[in-house]
Design a protein around this motif. Structure first.
Motif, PDB file in Angstrom:
ATOM      1  N   ILE A 164       0.828  -1.207   0.000  1.00  0.00           N
ATOM      2  CA  ILE A 164       0.000   0.000   0.000  1.00  0.00           C
ATOM      3  C   ILE A 164       0.865   1.261   0.000  1.00  0.00           C
ATOM      4  N   THR A 165       1.974   1.243   0.736  1.00  0.00           N
ATOM      5  CA  THR A 165       2.850   2.415   0.778  1.00  0.00           C
ATOM      6  C   THR A 165       3.373   2.768  -0.606  1.00  0.00           C
ATOM      7  N   GLN A 166       3.765   1.752  -1.370  1.00  0.00           N
ATOM      8  CA  GLN A 166       4.246   1.983  -2.733  1.00  0.00           C
ATOM      9  C   GLN A 166       3.149   2.585  -3.596  1.00  0.00           C
ATOM     10  N   LEU A 167       1.920   2.073  -3.454  1.00  0.00           N
ATOM     11  CA  LEU A 167       0.796   2.608  -4.210  1.00  0.00           C
ATOM     12  C   LEU A 167       0.534   4.066  -3.840  1.00  0.00           C
ATOM     13  N   LEU A 168       0.530   4.356  -2.547  1.00  0.00           N
ATOM     14  CA  LEU A 168       0.290   5.734  -2.106  1.00  0.00           C
ATOM     15  C   LEU A 168       1.379   6.676  -2.608  1.00  0.00           C
ATOM     16  N   ASN A 169       2.617   6.207  -2.637  1.00  0.00           N
ATOM     17  CA  ASN A 169       3.712   7.020  -3.172  1.00  0.00           C
ATOM     18  C   ASN A 169       3.500   7.314  -4.659  1.00  0.00           C
ATOM     19  N   SER A 170       2.988   6.317  -5.391  1.00  0.00           N
ATOM     20  CA  SER A 170       2.708   6.519  -6.815  1.00  0.00           C
ATOM     21  C   SER A 170       1.593   7.549  -7.009  1.00  0.00           C
ATOM     22  N   ILE A 171       0.566   7.478  -6.167  1.00  0.00           N
ATOM     23  CA  ILE A 171      -0.530   8.445  -6.244  1.00  0.00           C
ATOM     24  C   ILE A 171      -0.013   9.857  -5.957  1.00  0.00           C
ATOM     25  N   ILE A 172       0.842   9.986  -4.935  1.00  0.00           N
ATOM     26  CA  ILE A 172       1.415  11.299  -4.597  1.00  0.00           C
ATOM     27  C   ILE A 172       2.271  11.827  -5.744  1.00  0.00           C
ATOM     28  N   MET A 173       3.024  10.936  -6.378  1.00  0.00           N
ATOM     29  CA  MET A 173       3.860  11.348  -7.505  1.00  0.00           C
ATOM     30  C   MET A 173       3.003  11.893  -8.650  1.00  0.00           C
ATOM     31  N   VAL A 174       1.901  11.197  -8.934  1.00  0.00           N
ATOM     32  CA  VAL A 174       0.992  11.655  -9.993  1.00  0.00           C
ATOM     33  C   VAL A 174       0.370  12.995  -9.610  1.00  0.00           C
ATOM     34  N   GLN A 175      -0.017  13.139  -8.348  1.00  0.00           N
ATOM     35  CA  GLN A 175      -0.599  14.398  -7.878  1.00  0.00           C
ATOM     36  C   GLN A 175       0.393  15.547  -8.038  1.00  0.00           C
ATOM     37  N   ASN A 176       1.645  15.288  -7.734  1.00  0.00           N
ATOM     38  CA  ASN A 176       2.658  16.344  -7.749  1.00  0.00           C
ATOM     39  C   ASN A 176       3.107  16.741  -9.150  1.00  0.00           C
ATOM     40  N   SER A 177       3.029  15.790 -10.096  1.00  0.00           N
ATOM     41  CA  SER A 177       3.642  16.071 -11.385  1.00  0.00           C
ATOM     42  C   SER A 177       2.705  16.029 -12.591  1.00  0.00           C
ATOM     43  N   MET A 178       1.599  15.278 -12.490  1.00  0.00           N
ATOM     44  CA  MET A 178       0.784  15.078 -13.688  1.00  0.00           C
ATOM     45  C   MET A 178      -0.702  15.337 -13.501  1.00  0.00           C
ATOM     46  N   ASN A 179      -1.227  15.142 -12.301  1.00  0.00           N
ATOM     47  CA  ASN A 179      -2.668  15.274 -12.088  1.00  0.00           C
ATOM     48  C   ASN A 179      -2.927  15.770 -10.662  1.00  0.00           C
ATOM     49  N   PRO A 180      -2.773  17.071 -10.441  1.00  0.00           N
ATOM     50  CA  PRO A 180      -2.921  17.608  -9.082  1.00  0.00           C
ATOM     51  C   PRO A 180      -4.317  17.459  -8.489  1.00  0.00           C
ATOM     52  N   GLU A 181      -5.321  17.193  -9.334  1.00  0.00           N
ATOM     53  CA  GLU A 181      -6.700  17.067  -8.852  1.00  0.00           C
ATOM     54  C   GLU A 181      -7.028  15.649  -8.376  1.00  0.00           C
ATOM     55  N   LEU A 182      -6.131  14.708  -8.589  1.00  0.00           N
ATOM     56  CA  LEU A 182      -6.398  13.312  -8.203  1.00  0.00           C
ATOM     57  C   LEU A 182      -6.529  13.189  -6.693  1.00  0.00           C
ATOM     58  N   ARG A 183      -7.549  12.454  -6.261  1.00  0.00           N
ATOM     59  CA  ARG A 183      -7.694  12.215  -4.821  1.00  0.00           C
ATOM     60  C   ARG A 183      -8.125  10.777  -4.573  1.00  0.00           C
ATOM     61  N   ILE A 184      -7.962  10.349  -3.351  1.00  0.00           N
ATOM     62  CA  ILE A 184      -8.415   9.016  -2.964  1.00  0.00           C
ATOM     63  C   ILE A 184      -9.896   9.093  -2.609  1.00  0.00           C
ATOM     64  N   GLU A 185     -10.712   8.446  -3.413  1.00  0.00           N
ATOM     65  CA  GLU A 185     -12.152   8.406  -3.162  1.00  0.00           C
ATOM     66  C   GLU A 185     -12.449   7.601  -1.905  1.00  0.00           C
ATOM     67  N   GLY A 186     -11.750   6.478  -1.759  1.00  0.00           N
ATOM     68  CA  GLY A 186     -11.963   5.661  -0.584  1.00  0.00           C
ATOM     69  C   GLY A 186     -11.230   4.336  -0.660  1.00  0.00           C
TER      70      GLY A 186
END
Length: 262
Positions: A164-186
């Motif tokens: 899960i940590t690796q997945l969350l890091n990937s989500i943060i990377m996308v948020q920071n560089s490619m899709n700042p609007e991405l969020r965790i729905e649940g």
């Protein structure tokens, strides 16, 4: 405009495809025009909706490589308000194809292809649900860049938080560089066997970790949920009175409520 939601977990066997199919079908049943996108070369979401390769000419591979327009690869299913962009084994070669394109055109953005492809169809749907493969490769990165939100299925078993940590890091990377609007729905708890203590312990652990991000709905481990894809049907068509159908109906209602789309 459609709300685009990816179901992502690089760990396999967590009920991701089952949840993608059944959430999409439940949203359709609740009156939401829904498009399901199969971003896994194993094509389980495609066959789980009753399609096989003889039923279509174009798929998600052709869409993201620019070989066909997005609209041409959309197929209506037999189920209420539910359409699908199917997948085939061709998708397994996307990494090689994108490398070729990058060599041919140094402006080619390999992580943006799905997002760009969906722009022409987003206004036709209320929801676009993306079933991602169990990896954090190019297909999943395309899904994250194209999405407004992510649902993370987590099975109620030992080692549930593995990776899960690796997945969350990937989500943060996308948020920071490619899709700042991405969020965790649940976070969606799946495969709960109510007869074991470990399932309840995992629920407690997950709720401590993710707090209010965890959906109230928990998907039980049921034989009927396992059987439904082999019949090419979501659970609300295969066994509409089952606990599985009720669970995904409740999940769809939660998703709609969280989005404020009622």
């Amino acid at each position: 405009m459609a709300r685009v939601i990816s179901l992502v977990n690089q760990k396999g066997g967590v009920g991701k495809t089952t949840s993608s199919i059944n959430l999409a079908a439940a949203l359709g049943q609740l009156g939401k025009k829904t498009l399901l996108i199969d971003m896994d070369p194993q094509s389980n979401a495609t066959t789980g909706c009753g399609l096989n390769s003889s039923d279509f000419e174009d798929d998600i591979y052709e869409v993201i490589t620019g070989l066909c327009k997005t609209e041409k690869a959309i197929y209506k299913t037999k189920f209420k308000n539910l359409s699908i962009i199917p997948s085939t084994l061709n998708l397994a070669g996307i990494d090689v194809e994108f490398v070729k394109k990058m060599f041919a055109d140094n402006t080619f953005q390999r992580n943006n292809q799905l997002r760009d492809a969906l722009e022409s169809v987003k206004e036709k749907y209320d929801y676009i649900i993306i079933d991602c493969q169990p990896s954090l490769g190019l297909c999943t990165m395309n899904a994250l860049v194209a999405s407004d939100a992510v649902i993370i299925p987590v099975q109620c078993e030992f080692y549930a938080l593995e990776g899960i940590t690796q997945l969350l890091n990937s989500i943060i990377m996308v948020q920071n560089s490619m899709n700042p609007e991405l969020r965790i729905e649940g976070v969606l708890l799946t495969m709960l066997d109510g007869r074991t203590n470990i399932g309840l312990e995992v629920i407690e652990e997950i709720r401590k970790y993710f707090k209010d991000k965890v959906f109230n709905t928990i998907i039980p481990r049921l034989v009927r949920l396992v059987e439904a894809p082999s019949h090419g049907k979501p659970i609300n068509e295969y066994d509409p009175e089952s606990r599985g159908a009720e669970a995904y109906h409740n999940l769809a209602k939660e998703v709609i409520e969280r989005d404020g789309c009622e």
